[in-house]
Design a protein around this motif. Structure first.
Motif, PDB file in Angstrom:
ATOM      1  N   LEU A 175      98.740  89.810 -31.360  1.00  0.00           N
ATOM      2  CA  LEU A 175      97.594  89.803 -30.447  1.00  0.00           C
ATOM      3  C   LEU A 175      97.611  90.973 -29.478  1.00  0.00           C
ATOM      4  N   LEU A 176      98.800  91.522 -29.223  1.00  0.00           N
ATOM      5  CA  LEU A 176      98.952  92.564 -28.210  1.00  0.00           C
ATOM      6  C   LEU A 176      99.795  93.712 -28.749  1.00  0.00           C
ATOM      7  N   VAL A 177      99.711  94.850 -28.061  1.00  0.00           N
ATOM      8  CA  VAL A 177     100.597  95.985 -28.318  1.00  0.00           C
ATOM      9  C   VAL A 177     101.202  96.385 -26.974  1.00  0.00           C
ATOM     10  N   VAL A 216      95.224  94.982 -25.667  1.00  0.00           N
ATOM     11  CA  VAL A 216      94.840  93.682 -26.227  1.00  0.00           C
ATOM     12  C   VAL A 216      94.098  93.936 -27.535  1.00  0.00           C
ATOM     13  N   ARG A 217      94.603  93.391 -28.620  1.00  0.00           N
ATOM     14  CA  ARG A 217      94.006  93.600 -29.930  1.00  0.00           C
ATOM     15  C   ARG A 217      92.786  92.700 -30.128  1.00  0.00           C
ATOM     16  N   THR A 218      91.944  93.080 -31.075  1.00  0.00           N
ATOM     17  CA  THR A 218      90.722  92.318 -31.358  1.00  0.00           C
ATOM     18  C   THR A 218      91.035  90.864 -31.699  1.00  0.00           C
ATOM     19  N   GLU A 219      92.165  90.645 -32.347  1.00  0.00           N
ATOM     20  CA  GLU A 219      92.531  89.300 -32.784  1.00  0.00           C
ATOM     21  C   GLU A 219      92.773  88.348 -31.614  1.00  0.00           C
ATOM     22  N   ALA A 220      92.935  88.878 -30.398  1.00  0.00           N
ATOM     23  CA  ALA A 220      93.164  88.028 -29.228  1.00  0.00           C
ATOM     24  C   ALA A 220      91.890  87.348 -28.745  1.00  0.00           C
ATOM     25  N   PHE A 221      90.742  87.733 -29.266  1.00  0.00           N
ATOM     26  CA  PHE A 221      89.460  87.167 -28.835  1.00  0.00           C
ATOM     27  C   PHE A 221      89.454  85.645 -28.973  1.00  0.00           C
ATOM     28  N   GLN A 222      89.213  84.971 -27.843  1.00  0.00           N
ATOM     29  CA  GLN A 222      89.111  83.502 -27.767  1.00  0.00           C
ATOM     30  C   GLN A 222      90.403  82.774 -28.152  1.00  0.00           C
ATOM     31  N   GLN A 223      91.529  83.486 -28.182  1.00  0.00           N
ATOM     32  CA  GLN A 223      92.798  82.806 -28.436  1.00  0.00           C
ATOM     33  C   GLN A 223      93.243  82.102 -27.161  1.00  0.00           C
ATOM     34  N   PRO A 224      93.881  80.930 -27.279  1.00  0.00           N
ATOM     35  CA  PRO A 224      94.320  80.196 -26.084  1.00  0.00           C
ATOM     36  C   PRO A 224      95.357  80.982 -25.280  1.00  0.00           C
ATOM     37  N   ASP A 225      95.414  80.697 -23.998  1.00  0.00           N
ATOM     38  CA  ASP A 225      96.304  81.434 -23.097  1.00  0.00           C
ATOM     39  C   ASP A 225      97.757  81.402 -23.579  1.00  0.00           C
ATOM     40  N   TYR A 226      98.207  80.226 -24.041  1.00  0.00           N
ATOM     41  CA  TYR A 226      99.628  80.092 -24.362  1.00  0.00           C
ATOM     42  C   TYR A 226     100.048  80.981 -25.526  1.00  0.00           C
ATOM     43  N   LEU A 227      99.139  81.212 -26.488  1.00  0.00           N
ATOM     44  CA  LEU A 227      99.485  82.100 -27.607  1.00  0.00           C
ATOM     45  C   LEU A 227      99.588  83.553 -27.153  1.00  0.00           C
ATOM     46  N   ILE A 228      98.705  83.954 -26.258  1.00  0.00           N
ATOM     47  CA  ILE A 228      98.748  85.325 -25.735  1.00  0.00           C
ATOM     48  C   ILE A 228     100.009  85.513 -24.898  1.00  0.00           C
ATOM     49  N   GLU A 229     100.324  84.536 -24.072  1.00  0.00           N
ATOM     50  CA  GLU A 229     101.539  84.606 -23.249  1.00  0.00           C
ATOM     51  C   GLU A 229     102.792  84.636 -24.123  1.00  0.00           C
TER      52      GLU A 229
END
Length: 546
Positions: A175-177, A216-229
């Motif tokens: 989701l991130l770089v 923030v990668r495109t795949e992070a769109f509308q992903q829940p906070d806990y997955l991004i964290e």
């Protein structure tokens, strides 16, 4: 009542917030029904093949050979061996036999931060190289021989060139770089909703250490906070491990190896717009599911194990399309073709039309139709073959400027689908189009072919005429130093056929000219440009005596 409910639904739809509308539009753009995508993975003794299908047509092909040492994404502690201002580059020892290549354009502001992190001092009185740029003007590059550096491999070695390096380090997650030594938070341009962009920035900002950047990668769109964290936490832990190794190291070495080939594929290719991932290896199937369980559990139901009797690629009917990736010539629907020729410096593509005896007006129409078909196929083949560097296309001449412009615009549009960075230049007066495409790894031809041992990689074999000349020169020198006249000559079958042809064969002419008795022996394993002379008297190979 039905009419009232309908009006209520319309009213409710119109009352949607801008964010809700944007999210609905993004979802519709993300996975349109007309762009069904499938990833197919085939594993065999010859390696792992990954095919990306778009609308049941092969769009990309990746091939990982067994025991391949992948380097792109790896992070090293390197030592500057030599700075070459004339090349705007430095050669860096990273622990391999061949030095890595660090171009000044791959340094940026991160270079100074890395030198400070490693406590590397720069001699201010030394004559430091100057790098001239269009955007920022002249920049002093604080690189000197003997310095330790943190560098990352950004391109595989190919030909006689070493690994290309960069000091702009990045650690990609799903989701991130993470961008060590780079400040700021960037969000993918494909995420257009303002509220969503603010949400994502807020999540990152509360966890990101000072002096570290993030994309923030495109795949992070509308992903829940806990997955991004969770993704960010994993990346930060990896970066802490790299820093600890770097602080304790004094010699060039590998500090961090990027994920495996299959994990990298899942991380970078298996996005939400992929409908299905099919794999025919139980081992890889388990590996992919275990990896997804940790980073994207919601994608698990899209992973399928193939159990059919046919090979997976035959089942998907893409075997013929894969074979075209190795072909020099690829046919076009209207009867024309495109021909690929690789050189050391570039790929040259020639566009050929079908034969036509129609008038000039029809010739323009035929040329335009063939060129448009060629543009479609070339854009596809560049992705399939993963060609990098300079590409020159020789299109069929067209007289009408409108047709020339339409071809250029079409090619630009087609290459927007390409994950590699491409730049397209307009047609020249000679109907040549130049394209540059980002080179990251070896192309499919380089992976699946090896240098010809006979022609030293030139792609040709020695003519039998030239081989005969070598034989005659040998005989001439031999007769000057020896009176022996009974010899056995061993050659390739095509050379033997050439020697024995004619009313008075060339073999007989050699014997008469040099007063020698030659017995001929055929060896199909002997290269065309080689031969062996044996002495019947000595019972020995005497080829090397001359």
């Amino acid at each position: 009542m039905a009419i009232q409910r309908q009006k209520a639904q319309v009213t409710q739809k119109n009352r949607q917030t801008p964010r809700q509308k944007s999210q609905r539009q993004s979802r519709s753009k993300k996975s349109p029904a007309s762009a069904k995508k499938v990833i197919a993975i085939n594993a065999s003794l010859s390696g792992i093949r990954i095919a990306l299908l778009e609308n049941n047509q092969l769009a990309e092909l990746l091939w990982e050979l067994p025991d391949t040492d992948r380097v792109v994404g790896n992070i090293y502690l390197g030592k500057v061996r030599k700075v070459v201002p004339g090349m705007n580059a430095a050669f860096v020892n990273i622990g391999y036999a061949r030095d890595g290549f660090l171009h000044f354009s791959e340094t940026g502001s991160s270079l100074q931060s890395i030198l400070e992190f490693l406590d590397e001092e720069v001699d201010e009185e030394a004559d430091l190289p100057i790098f001239s740029t269009k955007r920022s003007g002249d920049i002093t590059i604080p690189l000197q021989a003997g310095q330790l550096l943190l560098v990352q491999a950004v391109r595989e070695p190919y030909g006689g060139k070493g690994i290309r390096l960069s000091t702009n380090l990045s650690l990609p997650g799903r989701l991130l770089v993470l961008l060590p030594f780079t400040k700021g938070i960037g969000v993918s341009r494909k995420i257009t909703d303002a509220a969503e962009r603010r949400r994502l920035r807020t999540i990152i900002r509360r966890m990101l250490p000072k002096g570290v950047g993030c994309i923030v990668r495109t795949e992070a769109f509308q992903q829940p906070d806990y997955l991004i964290e969770k993704d960010l936490k994993n990346l930060l832990e990896t970066w802490e491990q790299i820093q600890a190794k770097a602080r304790n190291a004094t010699e060039p070495q590998l500090l961090h190896k990027d994920a495996s080939f299959v994990q990298t594929l899942v991380r970078d290719l298996f996005r939400s717009d992929i409908h299905k991932l099919i794999v025919d290896s139980k081992k890889l199937y388990r590996e992919i599911r275990a990896y997804l369980q940790d980073i994207a559990p919601t994608m698990l139901d899209r992973v399928h194990f193939y159990r059919g009797k046919k090979s997976l690629f035959e089942h998907l009917r893409i075997t013929h399309e894969i074979e075209q990736c190795y072909s020099r010539e690829v046919p076009l629907p209207s009867g024309g073709s495109i021909v690929f020729d690789h050189t050391e410096a570039m790929l040259v593509i020639d566009v050929n039309s079908r034969k036509s005896s129609e008038g000039k007006r029809s010739q323009e129409a035929v040329a335009f139709q063939t060129n448009m078909e060629a543009a479609q196929e070339i854009a596809r083949q560049l992705r399939l073959r993963d060609v990098g560097g300079l590409i020159v296309i020789d299109f069929i001449d067209m007289q009408q400027e409108a047709n020339r412009k339409k071809l250029y615009e079409t090619m630009k549009s087609l290459l927007q689908k390409d994950r590699a960075v491409t730049v397209v230049f307009p047609l020249t007066q000679l109907s040549l189009m130049q394209i540059t495409r980002q080179r990251i790894r070896k192309n499919i031809t380089q992976i699946l072919t090896q240098e010809c041992p006979t022609c030293n990689g030139r792609g040709t074999i020695t003519s039998v005429h030239l081989t005969l000349n070598y034989i005659e020169n040998w005989l001439r020198q031999f007769r000057q130093q020896s009176k022996e006249f009974r010899l056995l000559l061993t050659v390739h079958p095509s050379v033997a056929e050439y020697l024995q042809s004619g009313k008075i064969s060339r073999l007989v002419r050699l014997m008469l000219k040099y007063f020698v008795k030659l017995n001929l022996k055929v060896d199909p394993f002997l290269p065309v440009n080689q031969f062996r002379f044996y002495s019947i008297k000595q019972q020995a190979d005497i080829t090397g005596l001359v």
